[in-house]
Write a protein that holds these residues in place. Sequence first.
Motif, PDB file in Angstrom:
ATOM      1  N   GLN A   1     -17.228  58.516  63.186  1.00 55.86           N
ATOM      2  CA  GLN A   1     -16.948  57.417  64.093  1.00 55.86           C
ATOM      3  C   GLN A   1     -15.600  57.596  64.776  1.00 55.86           C
ATOM      4  OE1 GLN A   1     -19.149  54.915  64.891  1.00 55.86           O
ATOM      5  NE2 GLN A   1     -20.480  56.289  63.763  1.00 55.86           N
ATOM      6  N   PRO A   2     -15.440  56.996  65.959  1.00 59.21           N
ATOM      7  CA  PRO A   2     -14.175  57.092  66.677  1.00 59.21           C
ATOM      8  C   PRO A   2     -13.009  56.562  65.845  1.00 59.21           C
ATOM      9  CG  PRO A   2     -15.858  56.117  68.068  1.00 59.21           C
ATOM     10  CD  PRO A   2     -16.424  56.206  66.675  1.00 59.21           C
ATOM     11  N   LEU A   3     -11.847  57.096  66.110  1.00 60.40           N
ATOM     12  CA  LEU A   3     -10.614  56.693  65.451  1.00 60.40           C
ATOM     13  C   LEU A   3      -9.698  56.130  66.519  1.00 60.40           C
ATOM     14  CD1 LEU A   3      -8.877  56.863  62.799  1.00 60.40           C
ATOM     15  CD2 LEU A   3      -8.045  59.050  63.680  1.00 60.40           C
ATOM     16  N   THR A   4      -9.096  54.974  66.271  1.00 55.29           N
ATOM     17  CA  THR A   4      -8.182  54.380  67.239  1.00 55.29           C
ATOM     18  C   THR A   4      -6.742  54.730  66.883  1.00 55.29           C
ATOM     19  OG1 THR A   4      -7.853  52.304  66.034  1.00 55.29           O
ATOM     20  CG2 THR A   4      -9.762  52.410  67.534  1.00 55.29           C
ATOM     21  N   PRO A   5      -5.843  54.661  67.872  1.00 54.10           N
ATOM     22  CA  PRO A   5      -4.427  54.882  67.575  1.00 54.10           C
ATOM     23  C   PRO A   5      -3.910  53.910  66.509  1.00 54.10           C
ATOM     24  CG  PRO A   5      -4.774  54.969  69.940  1.00 54.10           C
ATOM     25  CD  PRO A   5      -6.073  54.496  69.314  1.00 54.10           C
ATOM     26  N   GLN A   6      -4.362  52.671  66.557  1.00 52.71           N
ATOM     27  CA  GLN A   6      -3.930  51.663  65.580  1.00 52.71           C
ATOM     28  C   GLN A   6      -4.375  52.037  64.173  1.00 52.71           C
ATOM     29  OE1 GLN A   6      -5.701  51.028  68.400  1.00 52.71           O
ATOM     30  NE2 GLN A   6      -4.328  49.812  69.665  1.00 52.71           N
ATOM     31  N   GLN A   7      -5.609  52.515  64.034  1.00 52.49           N
ATOM     32  CA  GLN A   7      -6.104  52.937  62.726  1.00 52.49           C
ATOM     33  C   GLN A   7      -5.299  54.122  62.202  1.00 52.49           C
ATOM     34  OE1 GLN A   7     -10.180  53.592  63.995  1.00 52.49           O
ATOM     35  NE2 GLN A   7     -10.901  52.044  62.535  1.00 52.49           N
ATOM     36  N   CYS A   8      -4.975  55.031  63.079  1.00 56.59           N
ATOM     37  CA  CYS A   8      -4.212  56.211  62.687  1.00 56.59           C
ATOM     38  C   CYS A   8      -2.828  55.806  62.185  1.00 56.59           C
ATOM     39  CB  CYS A   8      -4.104  57.163  63.873  1.00 56.59           C
ATOM     40  SG  CYS A   8      -3.378  58.769  63.466  1.00 56.59           S
ATOM     41  N   ARG A   9      -2.134  54.955  62.938  1.00 53.61           N
ATOM     42  CA  ARG A   9      -0.803  54.493  62.522  1.00 53.61           C
ATOM     43  C   ARG A   9      -0.870  53.741  61.199  1.00 53.61           C
ATOM     44  NH1 ARG A   9      -0.374  53.253  68.010  1.00 53.61           N
ATOM     45  NH2 ARG A   9      -0.821  51.070  67.577  1.00 53.61           N
ATOM     46  N   ALA A  10      -1.874  52.870  61.060  1.00 48.80           N
ATOM     47  CA  ALA A  10      -2.010  52.087  59.828  1.00 48.80           C
ATOM     48  C   ALA A  10      -2.298  52.993  58.635  1.00 48.80           C
ATOM     49  CB  ALA A  10      -3.115  51.040  59.991  1.00 48.80           C
ATOM     50  N   ALA A  11      -3.170  53.968  58.822  1.00 49.90           N
ATOM     51  CA  ALA A  11      -3.499  54.887  57.730  1.00 49.90           C
ATOM     52  C   ALA A  11      -2.267  55.692  57.319  1.00 49.90           C
ATOM     53  CB  ALA A  11      -4.631  55.821  58.164  1.00 49.90           C
ATOM     54  N   ARG A  12      -1.494  56.141  58.298  1.00 49.74           N
ATOM     55  CA  ARG A  12      -0.261  56.870  57.969  1.00 49.74           C
ATOM     56  C   ARG A  12       0.704  55.987  57.206  1.00 49.74           C
ATOM     57  NH1 ARG A  12       3.533  58.160  60.728  1.00 49.74           N
ATOM     58  NH2 ARG A  12       3.116  57.102  62.697  1.00 49.74           N
ATOM     59  N   ALA A  13       0.788  54.722  57.612  1.00 49.23           N
ATOM     60  CA  ALA A  13       1.691  53.786  56.930  1.00 49.23           C
ATOM     61  C   ALA A  13       1.261  53.581  55.477  1.00 49.23           C
ATOM     62  CB  ALA A  13       1.724  52.452  57.668  1.00 49.23           C
ATOM     63  N   ILE A  14      -0.032  53.441  55.257  1.00 41.98           N
ATOM     64  CA  ILE A  14      -0.549  53.267  53.893  1.00 41.98           C
ATOM     65  C   ILE A  14      -0.189  54.480  53.034  1.00 41.98           C
ATOM     66  CG2 ILE A  14      -2.680  53.218  52.527  1.00 41.98           C
ATOM     67  CD1 ILE A  14      -3.853  51.473  54.842  1.00 41.98           C
ATOM     68  N   LEU A  15      -0.314  55.662  53.616  1.00 46.87           N
ATOM     69  CA  LEU A  15      -0.022  56.897  52.888  1.00 46.87           C
ATOM     70  C   LEU A  15       1.470  57.218  52.839  1.00 46.87           C
ATOM     71  CD1 LEU A  15      -2.871  59.109  54.388  1.00 46.87           C
ATOM     72  CD2 LEU A  15      -2.786  58.146  52.074  1.00 46.87           C
ATOM     73  N   LYS A  16       2.242  56.500  53.646  1.00 45.55           N
ATOM     74  CA  LYS A  16       3.684  56.775  53.785  1.00 45.55           C
ATOM     75  C   LYS A  16       3.908  58.195  54.303  1.00 45.55           C
ATOM     76  CE  LYS A  16       4.858  53.337  50.424  1.00 45.55           C
ATOM     77  NZ  LYS A  16       5.311  53.006  49.094  1.00 45.55           N
ATOM     78  N   TRP A  17       3.085  58.572  55.285  1.00 47.65           N
ATOM     79  CA  TRP A  17       3.166  59.884  55.912  1.00 47.65           C
ATOM     80  C   TRP A  17       3.850  59.770  57.262  1.00 47.65           C
ATOM     81  CZ3 TRP A  17      -2.158  62.806  55.602  1.00 47.65           C
ATOM     82  CH2 TRP A  17      -2.411  63.193  54.280  1.00 47.65           C
ATOM     83  N   SER A  18       4.623  60.767  57.614  1.00 49.84           N
ATOM     84  CA  SER A  18       5.189  60.879  58.956  1.00 49.84           C
ATOM     85  C   SER A  18       4.136  61.513  59.869  1.00 49.84           C
ATOM     86  CB  SER A  18       6.439  61.763  58.930  1.00 49.84           C
ATOM     87  OG  SER A  18       6.067  63.098  58.582  1.00 49.84           O
ATOM     88  N   GLN A  19       4.407  61.476  61.164  1.00 50.35           N
ATOM     89  CA  GLN A  19       3.517  62.162  62.097  1.00 50.35           C
ATOM     90  C   GLN A  19       3.516  63.662  61.821  1.00 50.35           C
ATOM     91  OE1 GLN A  19       4.792  61.029  66.042  1.00 50.35           O
ATOM     92  NE2 GLN A  19       3.667  59.097  65.985  1.00 50.35           N
ATOM     93  N   VAL A  20       4.663  64.186  61.421  1.00 45.03           N
ATOM     94  CA  VAL A  20       4.776  65.614  61.112  1.00 45.03           C
ATOM     95  C   VAL A  20       3.863  65.981  59.943  1.00 45.03           C
ATOM     96  CG1 VAL A  20       6.342  67.419  60.286  1.00 45.03           C
ATOM     97  CG2 VAL A  20       7.122  65.792  62.010  1.00 45.03           C
ATOM     98  N   ARG A  21       3.874  65.151  58.899  1.00 46.07           N
ATOM     99  CA  ARG A  21       3.039  65.443  57.726  1.00 46.07           C
ATOM    100  C   ARG A  21       1.558  65.356  58.070  1.00 46.07           C
ATOM    101  NH1 ARG A  21       3.546  63.160  51.562  1.00 46.07           N
ATOM    102  NH2 ARG A  21       2.023  64.599  50.700  1.00 46.07           N
ATOM    103  N   LEU A  22       1.158  64.323  58.819  1.00 48.47           N
ATOM    104  CA  LEU A  22      -0.246  64.211  59.213  1.00 48.47           C
ATOM    105  C   LEU A  22      -0.652  65.417  60.048  1.00 48.47           C
ATOM    106  CD1 LEU A  22      -2.973  62.816  59.452  1.00 48.47           C
ATOM    107  CD2 LEU A  22      -2.018  61.435  61.328  1.00 48.47           C
ATOM    108  N   ALA A  23       0.188  65.804  60.985  1.00 48.16           N
ATOM    109  CA  ALA A  23      -0.123  66.956  61.833  1.00 48.16           C
ATOM    110  C   ALA A  23      -0.331  68.204  60.979  1.00 48.16           C
ATOM    111  CB  ALA A  23       0.991  67.171  62.852  1.00 48.16           C
ATOM    112  N   ALA A  24       0.542  68.404  60.005  1.00 49.92           N
ATOM    113  CA  ALA A  24       0.419  69.573  59.127  1.00 49.92           C
ATOM    114  C   ALA A  24      -0.874  69.529  58.317  1.00 49.92           C
ATOM    115  CB  ALA A  24       1.625  69.660  58.197  1.00 49.92           C
ATOM    116  N   LYS A  25      -1.228  68.364  57.820  1.00 53.24           N
ATOM    117  CA  LYS A  25      -2.450  68.216  57.018  1.00 53.24           C
ATOM    118  C   LYS A  25      -3.707  68.475  57.850  1.00 53.24           C
ATOM    119  CE  LYS A  25      -0.675  66.826  53.044  1.00 53.24           C
ATOM    120  NZ  LYS A  25      -0.893  67.511  51.773  1.00 53.24           N
ATOM    121  N   CYS A  26      -3.614  68.203  59.160  1.00 58.28           N
ATOM    122  CA  CYS A  26      -4.774  68.329  60.041  1.00 58.28           C
ATOM    123  C   CYS A  26      -4.798  69.647  60.813  1.00 58.28           C
ATOM    124  CB  CYS A  26      -4.783  67.194  61.055  1.00 58.28           C
ATOM    125  SG  CYS A  26      -4.841  65.578  60.325  1.00 58.28           S
ATOM    126  N   GLY A  27      -3.718  70.401  60.730  1.00 59.49           N
ATOM    127  CA  GLY A  27      -3.647  71.640  61.496  1.00 59.49           C
ATOM    128  C   GLY A  27      -3.424  71.406  62.975  1.00 59.49           C
TER     129      GLY A  27
END
Length: 93
Positions: free
Chosen positions: A12-38
């Motif tokens: 299913q589609p992912l929204t910018p809001q969902q992405c930010r919220a998920a990162r906040a829950i995980l306490k991940w930076s954008q850098v960490r998410l980018a690394a995890k996703c390649g």
Amino acid sequence: MNKRSATVSGIQPLTPQQCRAARAILKWSQVRLAAKCGLSEGTIGSFESGRRIPSPAKLAAIRRGLEAAGVVFIDQKTAVTKSGPPRETISGT
């Protein structure tokens, strides 16, 4: 912002809001998410700010990365409970 659908292989589609919220829950930076996703940090930042919608394949990679870390996405009309199947939620107006 381009309104194209981001559904890829049943994801299913992912929204910018969902992405930010998920990162906040995980306490991940954008850098960490980018690394995890390649992906690049710029891809994550541009998506979350609403400047660009990544390709469906990149959105799927972001979603898979978040889900692999334990994030569960549900639609806005469904609540997931540990004791049973999803149920409809009641939203206030």
